[in-house]
Design a protein around this motif. Structure first.
Motif, PDB file in Angstrom:
ATOM      1  N   GLY A  36     -55.556 -51.879 -61.430  1.00  0.00           N
ATOM      2  CA  GLY A  36     -54.469 -51.436 -62.310  1.00  0.00           C
ATOM      3  C   GLY A  36     -54.958 -51.138 -63.714  1.00  0.00           C
ATOM      4  O   GLY A  36     -54.576 -50.133 -64.321  1.00  0.00           O
ATOM      5  N   ARG A  37     -55.823 -52.008 -64.250  1.00  0.00           N
ATOM      6  CA  ARG A  37     -56.391 -51.780 -65.584  1.00  0.00           C
ATOM      7  C   ARG A  37     -57.245 -50.517 -65.593  1.00  0.00           C
ATOM      8  O   ARG A  37     -57.184 -49.712 -66.527  1.00  0.00           O
ATOM      9  N   GLY A  38     -58.033 -50.331 -64.533  1.00  0.00           N
ATOM     10  CA  GLY A  38     -58.855 -49.124 -64.434  1.00  0.00           C
ATOM     11  C   GLY A  38     -58.022 -47.862 -64.355  1.00  0.00           C
ATOM     12  O   GLY A  38     -58.342 -46.844 -64.979  1.00  0.00           O
ATOM     13  N   LEU A  39     -56.928 -47.926 -63.610  1.00  0.00           N
ATOM     14  CA  LEU A  39     -56.049 -46.761 -63.493  1.00  0.00           C
ATOM     15  C   LEU A  39     -55.442 -46.392 -64.838  1.00  0.00           C
ATOM     16  O   LEU A  39     -55.315 -45.209 -65.165  1.00  0.00           O
ATOM     17  N   LYS A  40     -55.067 -47.388 -65.616  1.00  0.00           N
ATOM     18  CA  LYS A  40     -54.518 -47.105 -66.952  1.00  0.00           C
ATOM     19  C   LYS A  40     -55.543 -46.354 -67.789  1.00  0.00           C
ATOM     20  O   LYS A  40     -55.205 -45.405 -68.505  1.00  0.00           O
ATOM     21  N   MET A  41     -56.820 -46.740 -67.699  1.00  0.00           N
ATOM     22  CA  MET A  41     -57.871 -46.055 -68.458  1.00  0.00           C
ATOM     23  C   MET A  41     -58.053 -44.624 -67.952  1.00  0.00           C
ATOM     24  O   MET A  41     -58.209 -43.692 -68.740  1.00  0.00           O
ATOM     25  N   TRP A  42     -58.043 -44.450 -66.634  1.00  0.00           N
ATOM     26  CA  TRP A  42     -58.165 -43.104 -66.061  1.00  0.00           C
ATOM     27  C   TRP A  42     -57.022 -42.216 -66.543  1.00  0.00           C
ATOM     28  O   TRP A  42     -57.249 -41.067 -66.922  1.00  0.00           O
ATOM     29  N   HIS A  43     -55.807 -42.738 -66.505  1.00  0.00           N
ATOM     30  CA  HIS A  43     -54.648 -41.944 -66.934  1.00  0.00           C
ATOM     31  C   HIS A  43     -54.733 -41.585 -68.415  1.00  0.00           C
ATOM     32  O   HIS A  43     -54.361 -40.484 -68.806  1.00  0.00           O
ATOM     33  N   ARG A  44     -55.240 -42.517 -69.208  1.00  0.00           N
ATOM     34  CA  ARG A  44     -55.353 -42.281 -70.646  1.00  0.00           C
ATOM     35  C   ARG A  44     -56.442 -41.247 -70.936  1.00  0.00           C
ATOM     36  O   ARG A  44     -56.251 -40.327 -71.717  1.00  0.00           O
ATOM     37  N   GLU A  45     -57.608 -41.401 -70.296  1.00  0.00           N
ATOM     38  CA  GLU A  45     -58.768 -40.579 -70.634  1.00  0.00           C
ATOM     39  C   GLU A  45     -58.913 -39.311 -69.792  1.00  0.00           C
ATOM     40  O   GLU A  45     -59.521 -38.346 -70.245  1.00  0.00           O
ATOM     41  N   MET A  46     -58.396 -39.329 -68.579  1.00  0.00           N
ATOM     42  CA  MET A  46     -58.552 -38.176 -67.671  1.00  0.00           C
ATOM     43  C   MET A  46     -57.214 -37.837 -67.007  1.00  0.00           C
ATOM     44  O   MET A  46     -57.110 -37.801 -65.778  1.00  0.00           O
ATOM     45  N   PRO A  47     -56.168 -37.563 -67.793  1.00  0.00           N
ATOM     46  CA  PRO A  47     -54.848 -37.348 -67.197  1.00  0.00           C
ATOM     47  C   PRO A  47     -54.772 -36.116 -66.298  1.00  0.00           C
ATOM     48  O   PRO A  47     -53.889 -36.028 -65.452  1.00  0.00           O
ATOM     49  N   GLN A  48     -55.701 -35.189 -66.450  1.00  0.00           N
ATOM     50  CA  GLN A  48     -55.701 -33.975 -65.641  1.00  0.00           C
ATOM     51  C   GLN A  48     -56.191 -34.221 -64.212  1.00  0.00           C
ATOM     52  O   GLN A  48     -56.009 -33.385 -63.337  1.00  0.00           O
ATOM     53  N   ILE A  49     -56.790 -35.391 -63.958  1.00  0.00           N
ATOM     54  CA  ILE A  49     -57.300 -35.714 -62.619  1.00  0.00           C
ATOM     55  C   ILE A  49     -56.307 -36.626 -61.911  1.00  0.00           C
ATOM     56  O   ILE A  49     -55.883 -37.635 -62.463  1.00  0.00           O
ATOM     57  N   ASP A  50     -55.956 -36.247 -60.696  1.00  0.00           N
ATOM     58  CA  ASP A  50     -55.071 -37.108 -59.887  1.00  0.00           C
ATOM     59  C   ASP A  50     -55.909 -38.271 -59.360  1.00  0.00           C
ATOM     60  O   ASP A  50     -56.683 -38.120 -58.419  1.00  0.00           O
ATOM     61  N   SER A  51     -55.755 -39.413 -59.973  1.00  0.00           N
ATOM     62  CA  SER A  51     -56.540 -40.595 -59.592  1.00  0.00           C
ATOM     63  C   SER A  51     -55.712 -41.569 -58.764  1.00  0.00           C
ATOM     64  O   SER A  51     -56.079 -42.735 -58.615  1.00  0.00           O
ATOM     65  N   SER A  52     -54.617 -41.094 -58.190  1.00  0.00           N
ATOM     66  CA  SER A  52     -53.714 -41.980 -57.450  1.00  0.00           C
ATOM     67  C   SER A  52     -54.384 -42.632 -56.240  1.00  0.00           C
ATOM     68  O   SER A  52     -53.987 -43.718 -55.823  1.00  0.00           O
ATOM     69  N   GLY A  53     -55.404 -42.001 -55.680  1.00  0.00           N
ATOM     70  CA  GLY A  53     -56.107 -42.586 -54.539  1.00  0.00           C
ATOM     71  C   GLY A  53     -56.791 -43.897 -54.882  1.00  0.00           C
ATOM     72  O   GLY A  53     -56.990 -44.750 -54.020  1.00  0.00           O
TER      73      GLY A  53
END
Length: 193
Positions: A36-53
């Motif tokens: 969950g913490r990693g996903l928050k960072m992905w969303h913040r820094e790379m919002p253009q990438i669908d990281s939902s997987g």
């Protein structure tokens, strides 16, 4: 942990569940676990990438690590790690006279042929298996449990099954069945072999 029936609507935001009731402790963990913490960072820094997987795959990988550590700690009292245990248990459940070919073992457990050969040499040196040529085919090998191997396998199998039940104890029977079916579907969809 108990999840009521429903569907996850947004894996990218691992907390948004529709029709799923989470207890407070579970909800807090989902928001703050490593993934969950990693996903928050992905969303913040790379919002253009669908990281939902990552919400699923990351947790499966993390769970694999946690389970493997528990299993190896549990099996250490028998002097085993999971790969050696898997060989002994697989041969034991094949039925009397408790023997299989290396090919049959490879089709039943997740090991490379080189890894299997090394483990078989070790298990043979420890007196748990014996290897011999197959009758009528000098090139084929048969791996058979010794009495010592049968005894160790049976003791380790009972302890391993008990641990597996402890690992999934937070899931209801229905949740276990659902999860097993979902995981089986993912394995089938991604199996290259």
């Amino acid at each position: 942990m108990h999840l009521s029936r429903g569907s996850v609507q947004d894996y990218g935001n691992a907390q948004r569940f529709e029709g799923v009731k989470l207890d407070e402790k579970t909800n807090h963990y989902l928001k703050n676990d490593r993934i969950g913490r990693g996903l928050k960072m992905w969303h913040r820094e790379m919002p253009q990438i669908d990281s939902s997987g990552k919400a699923v795959v990351g947790r499966v990988l993390h769970l694999h690590q946690l389970i493997e550590e528990k299993i190896n700690r549990n099996l250490s009292r028998f002097g085993l790690k999971y790969p050696s245990y898997a060989i002994l248990a697989t041969i034991r459940v094949s039925g009397a006279p408790y023997r299989m070919t290396p090919g049959e073992l490879l089709s039943s457990i997740v090991l490379s042929s080189g890894g299997l050969s090394n483990l078989l040499r070790k298990l043979e040196a420890e007196g748990y298996v014996q290897r011999s040529g197959a009758e009528g085919d000098g090139r084929s090998v048969i791996v058979q449990l010794t009495e010592k191997g049968v005894s160790l396998a049976e003791r380790a199998m009972a302890a391993h099954a008990e641990l597996e039940l402890e690992i999934i104890a937070t899931l209801s029977t229905e949740e276990r069945d659902d999860l097993a079916q979902l995981l089986s579907g993912l394995v089938a969809a991604n199996n290259l072999g």
